[in-house]
Motif scaffolding. Sequence first.
Motif, short mmCIF file in Angstrom:
data_model
loop_
_atom_site.label_atom_id
_atom_site.label_comp_id
_atom_site.label_asym_id
_atom_site.label_seq_id
_atom_site.Cartn_x
_atom_site.Cartn_y
_atom_site.Cartn_z
N VAL A 80 39.96 42.18 51.75
CA VAL A 80 40.12 42.46 50.33
C VAL A 80 39.73 41.23 49.54
CG1 VAL A 80 41.75 43.05 48.48
CG2 VAL A 80 41.96 44.13 50.75
N LEU A 81 38.79 41.42 48.59
CA LEU A 81 38.27 40.29 47.82
C LEU A 81 38.88 40.20 46.42
CD1 LEU A 81 34.49 40.68 48.78
CD2 LEU A 81 36.25 39.26 49.89
N GLY A 82 39.66 41.19 46.03
CA GLY A 82 40.27 41.19 44.70
C GLY A 82 40.96 42.52 44.45
N PRO A 83 41.51 42.72 43.27
CA PRO A 83 42.25 43.97 42.99
C PRO A 83 41.37 45.21 43.09
CG PRO A 83 42.64 42.32 41.29
CD PRO A 83 41.56 41.78 42.15
N THR A 84 40.08 45.06 42.82
CA THR A 84 39.19 46.23 42.84
C THR A 84 37.99 46.04 43.76
OG1 THR A 84 37.99 45.37 40.92
CG2 THR A 84 39.84 46.88 40.47
N ALA A 85 37.99 45.03 44.64
CA ALA A 85 36.83 44.75 45.51
C ALA A 85 37.29 44.58 46.95
CB ALA A 85 36.10 43.50 45.04
N VAL A 86 36.51 45.15 47.87
CA VAL A 86 36.84 45.07 49.29
C VAL A 86 35.54 45.10 50.10
CG1 VAL A 86 37.04 47.58 49.55
CG2 VAL A 86 38.26 46.07 51.12
#
Length: 536
Positions: A503-509
Amino acid sequence: MPTLVQSLKKHDLGHLRILAQIWGVELSAGERKRARDELGEKLLNGALVAELIEALPVDAAQALKALLQNGGRIPWAKFERQFGEIREVGAGRRDREEIYLAPVSAAETLFYRALLARAFFDHPNGAQEFAYLPDDLLGIIQGEGKATRPAKSLGRLARPDECAHISPATDHLLDDITTLLAALRLGWDEPPFGLETSLRFTRDLLPAARLIIDGGELQTDSIKIFLETERSEALNQLIRIWRESEMINTLHQIPTLICEGAWVNPVLDTRKALLGFIENIPKNKWWSLRSFIADIKKAYPDFQRTAGDYDAWFIRRADDGVRLRGFGHWDEVEGALIRYFIVGPLYWLGLVDLASTIEKGGETAFRVRGKLVEGKEKDSEKINLNSSGQVIVSRHVARSVRYQLSRFCNWEKSNNPDEYRYQITPSSLERAREQGLKISHLLGLLRKFSAVDIPPSLSRALQRWDANGTEARVETMSILRLSKPEDLEMLRKSKAGRFLGEVLGPTAVVVQAGASSKIMAALIEMGIFMKDETDK
């Protein structure tokens, strides 16, 4: 081969008296056996042999020379085709017409001088009839330097236009062997970049020189000795090996030909014959390549086909597969062999210089060198190294240094033919480690042979890699970006969640490789369409 007396056994007394007359000796015996023994004793005289040979007509002298160049015997069919027939006549006609005083061929001239006989000898293909020179006469002629007519050079001097652009011989073959050995040590079938000489020729030299054995096993002790041998001596060793090795089949190396089947060509005899032709050419004189080949075709066309059989070998033309069968294809086989022999092995071994009418054109002339190439490795020559790990090695650096250094690096193509370029990378260091090499060994090489001190940043990077391995990497990955954090959370909880990565952020994976279609299907079930930017 039979002796002179043995060769005279089938001749009658009249024939023996003819021989005595032509040789200028007295024959007192009146009985055939005694006359044969007496004649055999008197003719085996070096001075008398030299005198007889000196008086031979040109065509007979050439026939005798061909016998000498072939060890004293040639298949009869081949000899007769080249030097003529011997008339089959009875003793009455022979003596009445005195045909021996007016021979119709070079063969007949030698026959009535006891310099030629014919008999069947064992051959790999069964008994075969040969023309031969009696063994004891052969020994006398070979032992008397003045007994044979001076050999005439085949071909002619090159015209000025034929040697307008010169390619001097080099010893770059040594560098190519170093390159090939290093590539084989790294587990490659061949170097990533082409050689200056020939991969096939260079590869054939390795087992002949005992640098590899048993189908490819490298002999590390022999390689070390070879790489540390002074260049001129190493080149001399290769020349001796090439001259004597039957493993190096020149005919099979010609790129325009494909040799197939179980037939065997006489590798050493052919090489010896061609070297014999070349040894008669004046040293340090430019010689026409085309005329040299043409004269061999005219005088010694069967130099590699001892039986004169042009149908037995299965040879095809490489570009279209056409079978080259029969004497009509001599230029494409024998002619191509002579050309390759000179512009290939002789040039690569530093024995001849080459020239052409136009720059970088086909070779039209060659010059037999009076002395070998004298390349030198310079103790003062150092490798160049920069902080990014790029290594540049001059051709003049010791071959053993480049061989060792290249095992730690990736190889890069160089536009300068006199230098080799390498790059130190994590993958090349890992490969070296798998072969038992250590970073301390690389650092030792760089300290000893670099033109400048090892850049501190490179030294630190090598030591950190030795301790920690690769600490940074660049990756190509697929990233899914959603508009709402709750959508990402729902996707992670679905059956497709197992295809998601970091997971790279709240909305990115990160999306696992090859899983885009499964993610897309899961999102559609959630009421969301996905655009795949990687689908071009």
